[in-house]
Design an enzyme around this catalytic site. Sequence first.
Site, PDB file in Angstrom:
ATOM      1  N   LEU A  33       0.818  -1.226   0.000  1.00  0.00           N
ATOM      2  CA  LEU A  33       0.000   0.000   0.000  1.00  0.00           C
ATOM      3  C   LEU A  33       0.850   1.275   0.000  1.00  0.00           C
ATOM      4  CD1 LEU A  33      -2.826  -1.071   2.510  1.00  0.00           C
ATOM      5  CD2 LEU A  33      -2.943  -1.020   0.020  1.00  0.00           C
ATOM      6  N   PHE A  81       4.592  -7.562  -9.967  1.00  0.00           N
ATOM      7  CA  PHE A  81       4.534  -6.143 -10.342  1.00  0.00           C
ATOM      8  C   PHE A  81       5.218  -5.251  -9.302  1.00  0.00           C
ATOM      9  CE2 PHE A  81       0.612  -7.752 -12.408  1.00  0.00           C
ATOM     10  CZ  PHE A  81       0.781  -7.250 -13.679  1.00  0.00           C
ATOM     11  N   SER A 125      10.338  -3.348 -18.935  1.00  0.00           N
ATOM     12  CA  SER A 125       9.993  -2.068 -19.556  1.00  0.00           C
ATOM     13  C   SER A 125      10.795  -1.871 -20.838  1.00  0.00           C
ATOM     14  CB  SER A 125      10.330  -0.952 -18.567  1.00  0.00           C
ATOM     15  OG  SER A 125      10.288   0.301 -19.201  1.00  0.00           O
ATOM     16  N   TYR A 150      16.146   3.377 -11.912  1.00  0.00           N
ATOM     17  CA  TYR A 150      14.903   2.636 -12.192  1.00  0.00           C
ATOM     18  C   TYR A 150      15.101   1.712 -13.404  1.00  0.00           C
ATOM     19  CZ  TYR A 150      10.542   1.642 -14.539  1.00  0.00           C
ATOM     20  OH  TYR A 150       9.543   0.990 -15.210  1.00  0.00           O
ATOM     21  N   LYS A 154      15.303  -2.715 -13.955  1.00  0.00           N
ATOM     22  CA  LYS A 154      14.596  -3.589 -14.902  1.00  0.00           C
ATOM     23  C   LYS A 154      15.605  -4.457 -15.665  1.00  0.00           C
ATOM     24  CE  LYS A 154      10.549  -2.338 -13.711  1.00  0.00           C
ATOM     25  NZ  LYS A 154       9.771  -3.261 -12.867  1.00  0.00           N
ATOM     26  N   ARG A 232       5.808   8.045 -28.697  1.00  0.00           N
ATOM     27  CA  ARG A 232       5.726   6.895 -27.794  1.00  0.00           C
ATOM     28  C   ARG A 232       4.632   5.952 -28.279  1.00  0.00           C
ATOM     29  NH1 ARG A 232       9.600   9.142 -26.504  1.00  0.00           N
ATOM     30  NH2 ARG A 232      10.356   9.764 -24.442  1.00  0.00           N
TER      31      ARG A 232
HETATM   32  C1  UD1 Z   1       8.554   7.199 -18.495  1.00  0.00           C
HETATM   33  C2  UD1 Z   1       9.884   6.741 -18.024  1.00  0.00           C
HETATM   34  C3  UD1 Z   1      10.018   5.267 -18.313  1.00  0.00           C
HETATM   35  C4  UD1 Z   1       8.901   4.511 -17.621  1.00  0.00           C
HETATM   36  C5  UD1 Z   1       7.568   5.071 -18.073  1.00  0.00           C
HETATM   37  C6  UD1 Z   1       6.468   4.442 -17.258  1.00  0.00           C
HETATM   38  C7  UD1 Z   1      11.315   8.732 -18.251  1.00  0.00           C
HETATM   39  C8  UD1 Z   1      12.463   9.352 -18.965  1.00  0.00           C
HETATM   40  N1  UD1 Z   1      10.936   7.513 -18.662  1.00  0.00           N
HETATM   41  O1  UD1 Z   1       8.509   7.009 -19.912  1.00  0.00           O
HETATM   42  O2  UD1 Z   1      11.252   4.787 -17.860  1.00  0.00           O
HETATM   43  O3  UD1 Z   1       8.981   3.152 -17.931  1.00  0.00           O
HETATM   44  O4  UD1 Z   1       7.521   6.476 -17.865  1.00  0.00           O
HETATM   45  O5  UD1 Z   1       5.222   4.852 -17.714  1.00  0.00           O
HETATM   46  O6  UD1 Z   1      10.746   9.317 -17.341  1.00  0.00           O
HETATM   47  N2  UD1 Z   1       5.547  14.611 -21.630  1.00  0.00           N
HETATM   48  C9  UD1 Z   1       5.265  15.943 -21.761  1.00  0.00           C
HETATM   49  N3  UD1 Z   1       4.769  16.616 -20.695  1.00  0.00           N
HETATM   50  C10 UD1 Z   1       4.552  16.029 -19.480  1.00  0.00           C
HETATM   51  C11 UD1 Z   1       4.854  14.651 -19.346  1.00  0.00           C
HETATM   52  C12 UD1 Z   1       5.362  13.977 -20.435  1.00  0.00           C
HETATM   53  O7  UD1 Z   1       5.431  16.520 -22.835  1.00  0.00           O
HETATM   54  O8  UD1 Z   1       4.123  16.706 -18.534  1.00  0.00           O
HETATM   55  C13 UD1 Z   1       6.059  13.872 -22.798  1.00  0.00           C
HETATM   56  C14 UD1 Z   1       7.442  13.281 -22.577  1.00  0.00           C
HETATM   57  O9  UD1 Z   1       8.421  14.175 -22.982  1.00  0.00           O
HETATM   58  C15 UD1 Z   1       7.360  12.043 -23.475  1.00  0.00           C
HETATM   59  C16 UD1 Z   1       5.892  11.634 -23.440  1.00  0.00           C
HETATM   60  O10 UD1 Z   1       5.188  12.787 -22.999  1.00  0.00           O
HETATM   61  O11 UD1 Z   1       7.680  12.380 -24.771  1.00  0.00           O
HETATM   62  C17 UD1 Z   1       5.629  10.495 -22.522  1.00  0.00           C
HETATM   63  O12 UD1 Z   1       6.174  10.783 -21.255  1.00  0.00           O
HETATM   64  P1  UD1 Z   1       5.932   9.841 -19.987  1.00  0.00           P
HETATM   65  O13 UD1 Z   1       4.486   9.564 -19.826  1.00  0.00           O
HETATM   66  O14 UD1 Z   1       6.641  10.449 -18.828  1.00  0.00           O
HETATM   67  O15 UD1 Z   1       6.600   8.455 -20.403  1.00  0.00           O
HETATM   68  P2  UD1 Z   1       8.087   8.141 -20.880  1.00  0.00           P
HETATM   69  O16 UD1 Z   1       8.985   9.290 -20.693  1.00  0.00           O
HETATM   70  O17 UD1 Z   1       8.005   7.550 -22.229  1.00  0.00           O
END
Ligand code: UD1
Length: 339
Positions: A33, A81, A125, A150, A154, A232
């Site tokens: 939790l 998990f 991941s 992190y 993995k 992504r």
């Molecule tokens: C992130 C982690 C990854 C993890 C995953 C889990 C990093 C560098 N990587 O991936 O290791 O496994 O989360 O879900 O943190 N974005 C914005 N504005 C925001 C938030 C995100 O523009 O406020 C953009 C980011 O630049 C990215 C995309 O959205 O391009 C996705 O971001 P996010 O959801 O944080 O995932 P990851 O970075 O891909």
Amino acid sequence: MKILVTGGLGFIGSHTVVELQNEGFEVVIIDDLSNSSIEVVDGITAITNKKPIFEKLDLKVKLDVQDFFKRHNDIIGVIHFAASKAVGESVAEPLMYYENNITTLVYMLQELCGLTKKNFIFSSSCTVYGQADELPITENAPIKPAESPYGNTKQIGEEIIRDTCKVNSDVNAIALRYFNPIGAHPSTEIGELPIGVPQNLVPYITQTGIGMREQLSVFGGDYPTSDGTCIRDYIHVVDLAKAHVIALQRLIAGNNDSNFEYFNLGTGTGSTVLEAIQSFERVSGKALNYKIVDRREGDITAAYAETSKANNVLGWKTELTLDDAMDSAWKWEQKIRNK
Ligand code: UD1
């Protein structure tokens, strides 16, 4: 048919418990939790009409883990998990991450080896690939040096399992390398519950949409992509949860090709940040307040999965779209804020 799900009250864990119960498995959840709520048990029960067994347990306490397995030696599969998952926090507190994610994995595997049925599914991941040289990313893409503690947990986690499988031929394991899980259960009984300011894109979008946050910062508008924002592979958490059940069934049936396998879990389609925002605007009918700002340190330009191994070998593929996922995430956000 008893399955242990560690971290079973978390985001992906809870959705997986639902799918397991829908398939007739008896589920025992362990969760400390620390990053989840006990109310998730009620959400799972409401969806499946079946209450999972729940034990609050800290997997770092070896004696408690041993005691748990003594009482549940009829477990035929473990889906692990339970782990810490915030990239930034892992940079600030590496030892906490190694203890939470590595020590607990070792204890789990030690106990797994004492069971009659030794089937193990590990939450990995796509972060293990870093910025891959080729897109879409296949399972053969080289593992790049981890960008964060992190990510390192993995990579090390997979190595620990691989080494364990080498010397224990009766241990059968599958590592599932997730791309970007988003969304919520369509019933809105369970979903993501980020604590504090969300670091991930979709909860930040929905919290901005509901008015909890002023504006979404889009990190970087000058990437070499179609619209300048990062790409992504956003996968609906329900599709992802179903893959865990299929992977477990593969091990239980003895259909695995080797005793350590790994699969990418993604849709195979990349979306830019702006496309994700457009999806939100489509399903919510709301304009999102956002602004393009500087790049976020550590972000890679693009990552999306090559899915043929998961499709053809595992026999799983995604069924839900980005809009489905965004719609469910938005409905979930509205529900929890109205509470
Ligand atoms: C992130 C982690 C990854 C993890 C995953 C889990 C990093 C560098 N990587 O991936 O290791 O496994 O989360 O879900 O943190 N974005 C914005 N504005 C925001 C938030 C995100 O523009 O406020 C953009 C980011 O630049 C990215 C995309 O959205 O391009 C996705 O971001 P996010 O959801 O944080 O995932 P990851 O970075 O891909």
